[in-house]
Design a protein around this motif. Structure first.
Motif: not given
Length: 261
Positions: A201, A204-205, A212, A216, A232-233, A236, A239, A244, A248
């Motif tokens: 995770a 993801l940043n 990313r 995922l 966190e997902v 996105l 995004d 993405v 996501a």
């Protein structure tokens, strides 16, 4: 970038069960004189990034290297030699060919020197104890080769799990993600530890959308346990990258729906 593409190539190959082996396709590109030189070079480097998992390419790379003479297509020769270096222990059969290629040019000789050192400094990929020691190397390429070898051993390398877990915070992105892949493989028939899911995770940043996306896809493959990072997902879905955002949403639906079931 090549490493990320290689991971995605292998991921989709195993997921789809596609009979068109991507490694064989890359071999054909390297061996095809009608292809642009830059394309052949990139294919050679990509094979190297796949590491031991592309060992079937070694005899073919040797054949191409032997076919070339002097400084002919020098950048391609260097790419092939560097690729063999990434294969580590399994590329020892290439040492005679590397010796025969010496003396062609200064740059080729330097590549051969690097490759020979890399190949001889790696250990038997079935020696878990030695591979764990290699994980502590100061050289990221050595750590990467050891991680890849442990991944290939699968359940046989479960005693290396603790050492691999330490690499989840490795300063080198390539090593860190290879460790994640190895741990996922080793834990395939067991519950995935939350620490691995949270490590995925973190990516993801990442600023690179490919990174990313890879995170995922991994979370989606794990399924419902990934619900612990659903927030966190969810971020996105807004995004800046279209792919993405789409993936996501798909992964979020998958992990939450699986959890409800």
């Amino acid at each position: 970038m090549l490493y990320l593409i290689s991971i995605l190539v292998v991921f989709f190959y195993h997921e789809s069960g596609d009979e068109n082996n991507p490694i064989k396709q890359l071999i054909k590109i390297v061996d095809d004189p009608s292809q642009p030189l830059d394309t052949r070079i990139e294919a050679a480097y990509l094979i190297g990034k796949l590491g031991v998992s592309a060992k079937e390419a070694i005899p073919h790379l040797i054949t191409v290297l032997r076919r070339l003479q002097g400084r002919e297509l020098e950048p391609l020769q260097i790419a092939i030699i560097d690729s063999l270096a990434q294969m580590g222990y399994t590329a020892r059969i290439a040492l005679p060919a590397l010796t025969m290629a010496s003396g062609r040019s200064i740059d080729i000789d330097l590549a051969i020197k690097r490759a020979t050192k890399a190949i001889l400094s790696t250990t038997d990929e079935h020696d878990v104890t030695s591979l764990v020691k290699q994980l502590g190397s100061s050289d990221p390429s050595q750590r990467l080769r050891a991680v890849d070898a442990l991944r290939r051993l699968g359940d046989e390398a479960k005693e290396a799990s603790s050492a691999l877990m330490e690499l989840l915070d490795d300063a080198d992105y390539t090593v860190r993600n290879a460790a994640i892949e190895a741990l996922l493989t080793i834990s395939r028939d067991r519950k995935i530890p939350d620490a691995i899911i949270r490590a995925i995770a973190k990516d993801l940043n990442e600023s690179d959308p490919l990174r990313r996306l890879l995170a995922l896809y991994r979370l989606g493959k794990i399924g419902s346990p990934s619900a612990i990072v659903a927030d966190e997902v969810d971020k996105l879905r807004n995004d800046t990258d279209t792919n993405v955002r789409r993936v996501a949403q798909e992964i979020l639906n998958k992990i939450l729906n699986t959890e409800k079931k």
